[in-house]
Design an enzyme around this catalytic site. Structure first.
Site, PDB file in Angstrom:
ATOM      1  N   HIS A 315       0.779  -1.203  -0.143  1.00  0.00           N
ATOM      2  CA  HIS A 315      -0.013  -0.148   0.051  1.00  0.00           C
ATOM      3  C   HIS A 315       1.039   1.225  -0.170  1.00  0.00           C
ATOM      4  O   HIS A 315       0.378   2.496  -0.364  1.00  0.00           O
ATOM      5  CB  HIS A 315      -0.990  -0.092   1.284  1.00  0.00           C
ATOM      6  CG  HIS A 315      -0.662   0.457   2.546  1.00  0.00           C
ATOM      7  ND1 HIS A 315      -0.061  -0.454   3.443  1.00  0.00           N
ATOM      8  CD2 HIS A 315      -0.405   1.793   3.034  1.00  0.00           C
ATOM      9  CE1 HIS A 315       0.217   0.197   4.485  1.00  0.00           C
ATOM     10  NE2 HIS A 315       0.016   1.419   4.489  1.00  0.00           N
ATOM     11  N   ASP A 360      -0.263  -7.513   1.808  1.00  0.00           N
ATOM     12  CA  ASP A 360       0.375  -6.026   1.718  1.00  0.00           C
ATOM     13  C   ASP A 360       1.806  -6.022   2.107  1.00  0.00           C
ATOM     14  O   ASP A 360       2.287  -5.275   3.070  1.00  0.00           O
ATOM     15  CB  ASP A 360      -0.479  -5.287   3.110  1.00  0.00           C
ATOM     16  CG  ASP A 360      -0.169  -3.767   2.817  1.00  0.00           C
ATOM     17  OD1 ASP A 360       0.409  -3.336   1.696  1.00  0.00           O
ATOM     18  OD2 ASP A 360      -0.615  -2.786   3.751  1.00  0.00           O
ATOM     19  N   SER A 455       3.911   2.720   8.305  1.00  0.00           N
ATOM     20  CA  SER A 455       3.605   1.729   7.155  1.00  0.00           C
ATOM     21  C   SER A 455       4.748   1.174   6.418  1.00  0.00           C
ATOM     22  O   SER A 455       5.519   2.143   6.213  1.00  0.00           O
ATOM     23  CB  SER A 455       2.838   2.232   6.158  1.00  0.00           C
ATOM     24  OG  SER A 455       1.272   2.400   6.770  1.00  0.00           O
TER      25      SER A 455
END
Ligand SMILES: *[C@@H]1O[C@H](CO)[C@@H](O)[C@H](O)[C@H]1NC(C)=O
Ligand SMILES: *[C@@H]1O[C@H](CO)[C@@H](O)[C@H](O)[C@H]1NC(C)=O
Length: 499
Positions: A315, A360, A455
């Site tokens: 992502h 992911d 992230s």
């Protein structure tokens, strides 16, 4: 297979009502019960066809007789239904007259039926009395195998009585083509495509007719076996496929899908929040990378795994231009220090889903070698599935989408790896549906730092990389944080990295 399904479902069969309910949409209501382009059956042509009726003998759904007591139906037909207001009519040709009526003694909805995604839209209804086989009453076998494509498959029904004027008097049927779930998704809107999971089987009418053959709960057969229960569709004439609960998948794992996770407010609020972390000492996390844009702005974390490759989150890197991506290694501060490397390749996991955030994980290849030093080192990938563990460690600076709150100096947090089951139980149903094999969840044991988020960054345990920071829900809700599970994509990582 079904015996096992019963055992599980008998224990837990009611689902709390939840957020945007697919069965409440206008689209769904319009579709319900429409029959177009079907052919009239001859009496006894579909002896396994059941008609589910109310106590007042009003047909509300179809069903398939699988043995002398049980009928397969759709959970959206039987969810919240009273036994006293449910009967099964078998051997009927007409929607109102004829056939043999049986009262119902038990309704078992699939425990993982989701009104949101319509995943596991299957139920079992047990007659209080035996179905007696005859020319017009027979049982159909369940198909245990995953049917990818096939023609002709056959669906039959009378149409629901919610729109009685248009319901068929006599049983109708239609030959349809089973299409792949991929093709199915490509022919639906994004919202509907997100509802196509492993527990769905889609069909299309090959000649463009009868695309909205609908009689919820009713049979879809192929090669003489039951492969589906009519679940849902979109309004007629749009050339869109119709969806059935996939019989072969009803005992499989939860494959729910919901609208794009990365677009939700929850996800956006979570991104980049760092709470309750500790400040790292320089060189404490030598495998920590800072992913930056060409303007040196940190956008995600990463983990150095060898002299050229960084593990990141899909992502973070999906749709990213190489020219606008640099890797900084050996940094302690989010803006200054460290060594900058240009990027020559970005490889996102081929099965990354922005809808579920499954897989992911991504790989980013530096154009130049990372040189090992006091502050630059590599971390090994963990090939094993870690069920639980403490302490696991995550580190990062926080995303720059909210620069005011991003850390200047690298932060870290010790967290506890929890089982996927516990993880699901601590999330909303929508988010729980996103926890799959490729997810690993952590919880802060002392209730702090629950939204440590950077992230793409590392989650390590026992000196190995076990996760890449993926997503979470807003801080202070005592909910776990989610990472891409390295062991689940280990074979893929190894196949891509080449140094
Ligand atoms: C329902 O989902 C849970 C969690 O994924 C799983 O453990 C269980 O086996 C599922 N139940 C059925 C009947 O598929
Ligand atoms: C992606 O999914 C397909 C279909 O399930 C599977 O065959 C393939 O191996 C997966 N690819 C990777 C890299 O996991």
């Amino acid at each position: 297979m079904f015996r096992c399904f019963f055992a599980v479902t008998l224990i837990a069969c009611s689902l709390a009502a939840i957020v945007p309910d697919a069965t409440e949409t206008e689209e769904f209501k319009q579709w319900s019960g429409r029959i177009v382009g079907g052919h009239e059956a001859t009496p006894g042509q579909f002896p396994y066809q059941a008609s589910m009726r109310s106590a007042a003998n009003a047909h509300f759904c179809g069903g398939s007789i699988i043995n002398r007591r049980w009928v397969v139906c759709a959970a959206h037909c039987t969810n919240n239904r009273l036994l006293a207001n449910t009967m099964v009519v078998v051997g009927a040709h007409h929607r109102v007259t004829g056939g043999t009526t049986h009262s119902v003694e038990r309704i078992v909805n699939h425990p993982n039926f989701s009104q949101i995604s319509l995943a596991n839209d299957i139920s079992m209804v047990r007659s209080a009395t035996d179905f007696v086989e005859s020319a017009s009453v027979r049982f159909i076998q369940l198909e245990p195998n995953f049917i990818i494509t096939g023609f002709p498959a056959t669906s039959s029904g009378w149409g629901q009585t919610t729109n009685p004027g248009s319901a068929a008097e006599n049983l109708q049927f239609l030959h349809v083509e089973v299409i792949t779930n991929e093709e199915c998704r490509s022919r639906l809107t994004l919202t509907n495509a997100a509802r196509i999971g492993d527990t769905t089987i889609c069909v299309s009418s090959p000649d463009g007719q009868g695309l909205c053959m609908g009689d919820s709960g009713g049979p879809l057969t192929y090669g003489g076996r039951l492969i589906g229960a009519v679940s849902w569709g979109v309004p007629c004439g749009t050339a869109a496929p119709d969806m059935f609960a996939r019989i072969s998948a009803v005992h499989g794992c939860l494959a729910a899908t919901v609208p794009d996770a990365t677009e939700t407010e929850e996800f956006k609020q979570w991104s980049g929040r760092i709470v309750g972390g500790n400040t790292a000492t320089p060189g404490q996390f030598p495998y920590q990378a800072s992913m930056r844009n060409a303007a040196n702005s940190h956008f995600c974390g990463g983990s150095l795994i060898n002299r050229r490759w960084v593990v990141c989150a899909s992502h973070c890197t999906v749709n990213r231009l190489l020219a606008n991506t640099i890797i900084v290694v050996g940094a302690h501060h989010r803006v200054t220090g460290g060594i900058t490397h240009p990027v020559e390749r970005i490889v996102n996991h081929p099965n990354y889903s922005s809808i579920t955030l499954a897989n992911d994980v991504s790989l980013v290849r530096s154009a130049t070698d990372f040189i090992e030093s006091e502050t630059v080192g590599f971390i090994q990938l963990e090939p094993n599935f870690i069920i639980t563990g403490f302490p696991a460690t995550s580190s990062g600076w926080g995303q720059t989408t909210n620069p005011g709150s991003a850390a200047e100096i690298l932060q870290f947090l010790n967290v506890e790896v929890i089982t996927n089951e516990e993880c699901r139980s601590r999330l909303t149903l929508t988010n729980a549906a996103r926890i799959g094999e490729t997810t690993i969840c952590v919880s802060s044991p002392n209730g702090q730092g629950l939204c440590m988020g950077d992230s793409g960054g590392p989650l390590t345990y026992g000196g190995r990389l076990i996760g890449a920071v993926s997503w979470g829900v807003p801080c202070g809700t005592a909910a776990p944080d989610m990472f891409g599970r390295i062991s689940a994509v280990h074979a893929w990582l190894v196949s891509v990295i080449d140094v």
